[in-house]
Design an enzyme around this catalytic site. Structure first.
Site, PDB file in Angstrom:
ATOM      1  N   LYS A  14      11.270 -22.424 -12.514  1.00 37.99           N
ATOM      2  CA  LYS A  14      11.145 -22.092 -11.079  1.00 37.99           C
ATOM      3  C   LYS A  14      10.276 -23.126 -10.357  1.00 37.99           C
ATOM      4  CE  LYS A  14       9.310 -17.995 -11.952  1.00 37.99           C
ATOM      5  NZ  LYS A  14       9.232 -18.036 -13.425  1.00 37.99           N
ATOM      6  N   ARG A  89       8.454  -9.713  -8.172  1.00 40.92           N
ATOM      7  CA  ARG A  89       8.473  -9.562  -9.619  1.00 40.92           C
ATOM      8  C   ARG A  89       8.675  -8.113 -10.042  1.00 40.92           C
ATOM      9  NH1 ARG A  89       5.588 -14.509 -11.153  1.00 40.92           N
ATOM     10  NH2 ARG A  89       5.405 -14.537 -13.391  1.00 40.92           N
ATOM     11  N   ARG A 128       3.840 -26.830 -23.033  1.00 41.89           N
ATOM     12  CA  ARG A 128       3.091 -27.133 -21.800  1.00 41.89           C
ATOM     13  C   ARG A 128       1.594 -26.924 -21.985  1.00 41.89           C
ATOM     14  NH1 ARG A 128       4.380 -23.832 -16.433  1.00 41.89           N
ATOM     15  NH2 ARG A 128       3.753 -22.154 -17.822  1.00 41.89           N
ATOM     16  N   ARG A 130      -0.524 -24.463 -20.509  1.00 36.12           N
ATOM     17  CA  ARG A 130      -1.365 -23.934 -19.420  1.00 36.12           C
ATOM     18  C   ARG A 130      -2.263 -22.846 -20.017  1.00 36.12           C
ATOM     19  NH1 ARG A 130       2.254 -21.798 -14.634  1.00 36.12           N
ATOM     20  NH2 ARG A 130       1.937 -19.779 -15.627  1.00 36.12           N
ATOM     21  N   ARG A 141       4.117 -11.979 -21.435  1.00 33.68           N
ATOM     22  CA  ARG A 141       4.746 -12.359 -20.149  1.00 33.68           C
ATOM     23  C   ARG A 141       6.263 -12.149 -20.220  1.00 33.68           C
ATOM     24  NH1 ARG A 141       2.551 -18.180 -19.909  1.00 33.68           N
ATOM     25  NH2 ARG A 141       3.979 -18.544 -18.190  1.00 33.68           N
TER      26      ARG A 141
HETATM   27  P1  AP5 Z   1       8.129 -24.342 -14.905  1.00 34.58           P
HETATM   28  O1  AP5 Z   1       8.906 -25.066 -13.882  1.00 34.58           O
HETATM   29  O2  AP5 Z   1       6.649 -24.262 -14.763  1.00 34.58           O
HETATM   30  O3  AP5 Z   1       8.736 -22.883 -15.084  1.00 34.58           O
HETATM   31  P2  AP5 Z   1       8.379 -21.567 -14.293  1.00 34.58           P
HETATM   32  O4  AP5 Z   1       9.615 -20.731 -14.266  1.00 34.58           O
HETATM   33  O5  AP5 Z   1       7.745 -21.901 -12.982  1.00 34.58           O
HETATM   34  O6  AP5 Z   1       7.351 -20.975 -15.361  1.00 34.58           O
HETATM   35  P3  AP5 Z   1       5.883 -20.415 -15.242  1.00 34.58           P
HETATM   36  O7  AP5 Z   1       5.367 -20.313 -16.630  1.00 34.58           O
HETATM   37  O8  AP5 Z   1       5.061 -21.176 -14.247  1.00 34.58           O
HETATM   38  O9  AP5 Z   1       6.261 -19.027 -14.664  1.00 34.58           O
HETATM   39  P4  AP5 Z   1       5.548 -17.679 -14.732  1.00 34.58           P
HETATM   40  O10 AP5 Z   1       6.503 -16.831 -13.981  1.00 34.58           O
HETATM   41  O11 AP5 Z   1       5.153 -17.188 -16.065  1.00 34.58           O
HETATM   42  O12 AP5 Z   1       4.150 -18.048 -14.064  1.00 34.58           O
HETATM   43  P5  AP5 Z   1       3.566 -17.828 -12.612  1.00 34.58           P
HETATM   44  O13 AP5 Z   1       2.744 -18.978 -12.317  1.00 34.58           O
HETATM   45  O14 AP5 Z   1       4.623 -17.402 -11.662  1.00 34.58           O
HETATM   46  O15 AP5 Z   1       8.522 -24.953 -16.326  1.00 34.58           O
HETATM   47  C1  AP5 Z   1       7.867 -24.519 -17.497  1.00 34.58           C
HETATM   48  C2  AP5 Z   1       7.759 -25.722 -18.458  1.00 34.58           C
HETATM   49  O16 AP5 Z   1       9.079 -26.127 -18.826  1.00 34.58           O
HETATM   50  C3  AP5 Z   1       7.083 -26.954 -17.826  1.00 34.58           C
HETATM   51  O17 AP5 Z   1       6.310 -27.583 -18.792  1.00 34.58           O
HETATM   52  C4  AP5 Z   1       8.286 -27.829 -17.402  1.00 34.58           C
HETATM   53  O18 AP5 Z   1       7.976 -29.194 -17.388  1.00 34.58           O
HETATM   54  C5  AP5 Z   1       9.309 -27.493 -18.477  1.00 34.58           C
HETATM   55  N1  AP5 Z   1      10.683 -27.587 -17.978  1.00 34.58           N
HETATM   56  C6  AP5 Z   1      11.149 -27.215 -16.755  1.00 34.58           C
HETATM   57  N2  AP5 Z   1      12.478 -27.452 -16.671  1.00 34.58           N
HETATM   58  C7  AP5 Z   1      12.862 -27.970 -17.875  1.00 34.58           C
HETATM   59  C8  AP5 Z   1      14.108 -28.405 -18.404  1.00 34.58           C
HETATM   60  N3  AP5 Z   1      15.214 -28.358 -17.688  1.00 34.58           N
HETATM   61  N4  AP5 Z   1      14.129 -28.864 -19.679  1.00 34.58           N
HETATM   62  C9  AP5 Z   1      12.990 -28.919 -20.434  1.00 34.58           C
HETATM   63  N5  AP5 Z   1      11.771 -28.522 -19.978  1.00 34.58           N
HETATM   64  C10 AP5 Z   1      11.712 -28.057 -18.719  1.00 34.58           C
HETATM   65  O19 AP5 Z   1       2.652 -16.536 -12.868  1.00 34.58           O
HETATM   66  C11 AP5 Z   1       1.506 -16.584 -13.701  1.00 34.58           C
HETATM   67  C12 AP5 Z   1       0.816 -15.229 -13.702  1.00 34.58           C
HETATM   68  O20 AP5 Z   1       0.372 -14.906 -12.362  1.00 34.58           O
HETATM   69  C13 AP5 Z   1       1.691 -14.022 -14.112  1.00 34.58           C
HETATM   70  O21 AP5 Z   1       1.736 -13.868 -15.521  1.00 34.58           O
HETATM   71  C14 AP5 Z   1       0.971 -12.874 -13.404  1.00 34.58           C
HETATM   72  O22 AP5 Z   1      -0.196 -12.504 -14.095  1.00 34.58           O
HETATM   73  C15 AP5 Z   1       0.544 -13.514 -12.094  1.00 34.58           C
HETATM   74  N6  AP5 Z   1       1.551 -13.366 -11.014  1.00 34.58           N
HETATM   75  C16 AP5 Z   1       2.265 -14.364 -10.421  1.00 34.58           C
HETATM   76  N7  AP5 Z   1       3.097 -13.860  -9.499  1.00 34.58           N
HETATM   77  C17 AP5 Z   1       2.891 -12.520  -9.489  1.00 34.58           C
HETATM   78  C18 AP5 Z   1       3.483 -11.439  -8.771  1.00 34.58           C
HETATM   79  N8  AP5 Z   1       4.455 -11.646  -7.863  1.00 34.58           N
HETATM   80  N9  AP5 Z   1       3.045 -10.191  -9.034  1.00 34.58           N
HETATM   81  C19 AP5 Z   1       2.073  -9.957  -9.928  1.00 34.58           C
HETATM   82  N10 AP5 Z   1       1.499 -10.916 -10.680  1.00 34.58           N
HETATM   83  C20 AP5 Z   1       1.902 -12.195 -10.451  1.00 34.58           C
END
Ligand code: AP5
Length: 185
Positions: A14, A89, A128, A130, A141
Protein backbone atom coordinates in the site's frame (compact mmCIF):
# COMPACT_ATOMS: atom_id res chain seq x y z
CA UNK A 1 -9.48 14.24 -8.92
CA UNK A 2 -8.77 10.89 -7.33
CA UNK A 3 -10.51 9.67 -4.19
CA UNK A 4 -9.50 6.12 -3.43
CA UNK A 5 -8.68 3.62 -0.71
CA UNK A 6 -5.78 1.18 -1.01
CA UNK A 7 -6.89 -1.93 0.85
CA UNK A 8 -4.55 -4.82 1.54
CA UNK A 9 -2.78 -6.87 4.19
CA UNK A 10 0.36 -5.68 6.00
CA UNK A 11 3.18 -5.87 3.43
CA UNK A 12 0.87 -5.90 0.40
CA UNK A 13 2.51 -2.72 -0.94
CA UNK A 14 0.00 0.00 0.00
CA UNK A 15 2.72 2.47 1.00
CA UNK A 16 4.99 1.57 -1.94
CA UNK A 17 2.25 2.01 -4.53
CA UNK A 18 0.87 5.17 -2.88
CA UNK A 19 4.22 6.90 -3.41
CA UNK A 20 4.03 6.64 -7.21
CA UNK A 21 0.28 7.34 -7.38
CA UNK A 22 0.88 10.59 -5.48
CA UNK A 23 3.21 11.68 -8.30
CA UNK A 24 0.83 10.52 -11.06
CA UNK A 25 -2.28 12.23 -9.70
CA UNK A 26 -0.95 15.07 -7.54
CA UNK A 27 -3.11 14.15 -4.54
CA UNK A 28 -1.84 13.39 -1.03
CA UNK A 29 -1.36 9.95 0.46
CA UNK A 30 -3.02 9.69 3.85
CA UNK A 31 -1.50 6.82 5.81
CA UNK A 32 -2.82 6.31 9.34
CA UNK A 33 0.25 4.15 10.04
CA UNK A 34 2.59 7.04 9.07
CA UNK A 35 0.54 9.56 11.08
CA UNK A 36 0.64 7.28 14.12
CA UNK A 37 4.39 6.55 13.78
CA UNK A 38 5.06 10.26 13.60
CA UNK A 39 2.98 10.84 16.77
CA UNK A 40 4.94 8.07 18.53
CA UNK A 41 8.28 9.56 17.41
CA UNK A 42 7.20 13.02 18.65
CA UNK A 43 6.04 11.46 21.95
CA UNK A 44 2.70 13.28 21.79
CA UNK A 45 -0.09 12.16 24.15
CA UNK A 46 -1.78 10.49 21.21
CA UNK A 47 1.47 8.72 20.27
CA UNK A 48 1.94 7.48 23.83
CA UNK A 49 -1.60 6.04 23.80
CA UNK A 50 -1.11 4.37 20.40
CA UNK A 51 2.34 2.84 20.93
CA UNK A 52 1.43 -0.32 22.86
CA UNK A 53 -1.23 -1.37 20.33
CA UNK A 54 1.15 -0.74 17.42
CA UNK A 55 3.97 -2.71 19.04
CA UNK A 56 1.59 -5.63 19.54
CA UNK A 57 0.15 -5.45 16.01
CA UNK A 58 -3.33 -4.61 17.36
CA UNK A 59 -5.55 -1.87 15.98
CA UNK A 60 -5.23 1.51 17.69
CA UNK A 61 -8.57 2.66 19.15
CA UNK A 62 -11.11 4.14 16.75
CA UNK A 63 -11.40 7.43 18.65
CA UNK A 64 -7.69 8.15 18.05
CA UNK A 65 -7.60 7.06 14.41
CA UNK A 66 -10.94 8.57 13.40
CA UNK A 67 -9.98 11.88 15.02
CA UNK A 68 -6.75 11.93 13.01
CA UNK A 69 -8.50 11.13 9.73
CA UNK A 70 -11.22 13.70 10.36
CA UNK A 71 -8.61 16.40 10.90
CA UNK A 72 -6.51 15.31 7.90
CA UNK A 73 -9.43 15.16 5.43
CA UNK A 74 -10.44 18.67 6.42
CA UNK A 75 -7.10 20.09 5.29
CA UNK A 76 -7.23 22.00 1.98
CA UNK A 77 -4.71 19.82 0.11
CA UNK A 78 -7.33 17.03 0.03
CA UNK A 79 -9.83 19.09 -1.99
CA UNK A 80 -8.75 17.45 -5.25
CA UNK A 81 -8.63 14.03 -3.71
CA UNK A 82 -6.61 11.63 -1.60
CA UNK A 83 -5.17 8.14 -1.47
CA UNK A 84 -6.14 6.50 1.81
CA UNK A 85 -3.55 3.91 2.90
CA UNK A 86 -4.32 1.79 5.95
CA UNK A 87 -7.71 3.37 6.64
CA UNK A 88 -10.40 2.11 6.97
CA UNK A 89 -9.42 -1.09 8.74
CA UNK A 90 -12.77 -2.23 10.17
CA UNK A 91 -16.44 -1.97 9.31
CA UNK A 92 -16.90 0.71 11.97
CA UNK A 93 -14.12 2.80 10.40
CA UNK A 94 -15.57 2.27 6.91
CA UNK A 95 -18.97 3.55 8.08
CA UNK A 96 -17.38 6.61 9.68
CA UNK A 97 -15.47 7.27 6.45
CA UNK A 98 -18.67 7.08 4.39
CA UNK A 99 -20.30 9.67 6.68
CA UNK A 100 -17.27 11.92 6.70
CA UNK A 101 -16.94 11.92 2.91
CA UNK A 102 -20.70 12.45 2.53
CA UNK A 103 -20.44 15.54 4.73
CA UNK A 104 -17.53 16.80 2.63
CA UNK A 105 -19.40 16.01 -0.61
CA UNK A 106 -16.46 13.90 -1.81
CA UNK A 107 -17.55 10.25 -2.05
CA UNK A 108 -15.06 7.46 -2.76
CA UNK A 109 -14.50 6.53 -6.42
CA UNK A 110 -13.02 3.12 -5.82
CA UNK A 111 -11.15 0.77 -3.50
CA UNK A 112 -8.06 -0.95 -4.89
CA UNK A 113 -7.60 -4.31 -3.19
CA UNK A 114 -3.95 -5.45 -3.38
CA UNK A 115 -3.90 -9.24 -3.28
CA UNK A 116 -0.75 -10.98 -2.01
CA UNK A 117 -0.43 -14.42 -0.42
CA UNK A 118 0.64 -14.80 3.22
CA UNK A 119 4.04 -16.37 2.53
CA UNK A 120 5.08 -13.43 0.35
CA UNK A 121 3.74 -10.94 2.95
CA UNK A 122 5.81 -12.51 5.73
CA UNK A 123 8.94 -12.60 3.52
CA UNK A 124 8.58 -8.91 2.64
CA UNK A 125 7.98 -7.79 6.23
CA UNK A 126 10.79 -9.91 7.70
CA UNK A 127 13.15 -8.42 5.10
CA UNK A 128 12.12 -4.82 5.91
CA UNK A 129 12.67 -4.77 9.68
CA UNK A 130 10.44 -1.85 10.82
CA UNK A 131 9.86 -1.76 14.63
CA UNK A 132 6.66 -3.83 14.22
CA UNK A 133 8.20 -6.25 11.69
CA UNK A 134 9.25 -8.96 14.18
CA UNK A 135 7.80 -12.44 13.86
CA UNK A 136 5.21 -12.32 16.68
CA UNK A 137 3.90 -8.91 15.72
CA UNK A 138 3.72 -9.79 12.03
CA UNK A 139 1.71 -12.91 12.86
CA UNK A 140 -0.71 -10.85 14.94
CA UNK A 141 -1.00 -8.08 12.32
CA UNK A 142 -1.93 -10.68 9.69
CA UNK A 143 -4.48 -12.26 11.99
CA UNK A 144 -6.00 -8.86 12.92
CA UNK A 145 -6.16 -8.06 9.19
CA UNK A 146 -8.00 -11.29 8.46
CA UNK A 147 -10.52 -10.84 11.29
CA UNK A 148 -11.19 -7.13 11.18
CA UNK A 149 -10.13 -5.71 7.83
CA UNK A 150 -10.70 -8.41 5.23
CA UNK A 151 -14.51 -8.22 5.70
CA UNK A 152 -14.22 -4.80 4.02
CA UNK A 153 -13.61 -6.61 0.71
CA UNK A 154 -17.26 -7.75 0.78
CA UNK A 155 -18.41 -4.37 2.16
CA UNK A 156 -16.94 -2.49 -0.80
CA UNK A 157 -17.82 -5.19 -3.33
CA UNK A 158 -21.48 -4.79 -2.37
CA UNK A 159 -21.17 -1.07 -3.04
CA UNK A 160 -19.65 -1.68 -6.48
CA UNK A 161 -16.41 0.07 -5.49
CA UNK A 162 -13.97 -2.85 -5.30
CA UNK A 163 -11.15 -3.30 -7.87
CA UNK A 164 -9.00 -6.37 -7.16
CA UNK A 165 -5.37 -6.04 -8.28
CA UNK A 166 -2.71 -8.78 -8.13
CA UNK A 167 -0.06 -7.37 -5.78
CA UNK A 168 2.80 -9.65 -6.84
CA UNK A 169 5.49 -8.99 -9.43
CA UNK A 170 7.66 -5.90 -9.71
CA UNK A 171 6.59 -2.58 -8.24
CA UNK A 172 6.25 -1.20 -11.80
CA UNK A 173 4.07 -4.10 -12.94
CA UNK A 174 1.71 -3.60 -10.01
CA UNK A 175 1.65 0.15 -10.59
CA UNK A 176 0.62 -0.47 -14.23
CA UNK A 177 -2.20 -2.77 -13.07
CA UNK A 178 -3.47 -0.12 -10.65
CA UNK A 179 -3.39 2.52 -13.40
CA UNK A 180 -5.42 0.18 -15.63
CA UNK A 181 -7.97 -0.31 -12.85
CA UNK A 182 -8.17 3.45 -12.27
CA UNK A 183 -8.58 4.17 -15.98
CA UNK A 184 -12.02 2.59 -15.79
CA UNK A 185 -13.44 4.71 -12.94
P1 AP5 B 1 4.74 -1.54 1.98
O1 AP5 B 1 4.54 -0.75 0.75
O2 AP5 B 1 5.25 -0.85 3.20
O3 AP5 B 1 3.41 -2.34 2.32
P2 AP5 B 1 2.17 -1.86 3.17
O4 AP5 B 1 0.97 -2.56 2.62
O5 AP5 B 1 2.13 -0.37 3.25
O6 AP5 B 1 2.61 -2.55 4.54
P3 AP5 B 1 2.74 -2.02 6.02
O7 AP5 B 1 3.49 -3.06 6.77
O8 AP5 B 1 3.25 -0.62 6.08
O9 AP5 B 1 1.23 -2.05 6.36
P4 AP5 B 1 0.49 -2.19 7.69
O10 AP5 B 1 -0.91 -2.14 7.23
O11 AP5 B 1 0.86 -3.34 8.54
O12 AP5 B 1 1.08 -0.95 8.49
P5 AP5 B 1 0.52 0.49 8.80
O13 AP5 B 1 1.65 1.39 8.78
O14 AP5 B 1 -0.68 0.79 7.99
O15 AP5 B 1 5.69 -2.78 1.61
C1 AP5 B 1 6.13 -3.66 2.61
C2 AP5 B 1 7.55 -4.13 2.23
O16 AP5 B 1 7.48 -4.86 1.00
C3 AP5 B 1 8.54 -2.97 1.98
O17 AP5 B 1 9.79 -3.34 2.45
C4 AP5 B 1 8.53 -2.84 0.44
O18 AP5 B 1 9.74 -2.33 -0.06
C5 AP5 B 1 8.31 -4.28 0.00
N1 AP5 B 1 7.58 -4.36 -1.27
C6 AP5 B 1 6.55 -3.57 -1.68
N2 AP5 B 1 6.13 -3.96 -2.91
C7 AP5 B 1 6.91 -5.03 -3.27
C8 AP5 B 1 6.96 -5.86 -4.42
N3 AP5 B 1 6.13 -5.69 -5.43
N4 AP5 B 1 7.87 -6.86 -4.43
C9 AP5 B 1 8.73 -7.06 -3.39
N5 AP5 B 1 8.73 -6.29 -2.27
C10 AP5 B 1 7.84 -5.29 -2.22
O19 AP5 B 1 0.00 0.28 10.30
C11 AP5 B 1 0.89 0.01 11.37
C12 AP5 B 1 0.11 -0.08 12.67
O20 AP5 B 1 -0.54 1.18 12.95
C13 AP5 B 1 -1.03 -1.12 12.70
O21 AP5 B 1 -0.56 -2.42 13.03
C14 AP5 B 1 -1.95 -0.53 13.78
O22 AP5 B 1 -1.44 -0.77 15.07
C15 AP5 B 1 -1.84 0.96 13.52
N6 AP5 B 1 -2.86 1.47 12.57
C16 AP5 B 1 -2.63 1.98 11.32
N7 AP5 B 1 -3.79 2.32 10.74
C17 AP5 B 1 -4.76 2.04 11.64
C18 AP5 B 1 -6.19 2.14 11.60
N8 AP5 B 1 -6.84 2.61 10.52
N9 AP5 B 1 -6.87 1.74 12.69
C19 AP5 B 1 -6.25 1.28 13.79
N10 AP5 B 1 -4.92 1.11 13.88
C20 AP5 B 1 -4.18 1.50 12.81
Amino acid sequence: MLKIVLLGAPGSGKGTQSATLVEDYGVPQISTGDLLRSAVADQTDLGKKAKAAMDAGELVSDDIVVGMIHERLNQPDTENGFILDGFPRSQAQAEVLDELLDDLGRPLQCVIHLQVDNEELVNRLMARGRADDNEDTIRNRLSVYQDQTEPLVAYYEQRGLLKPVAGVGTVDQIHARIKDALAGI
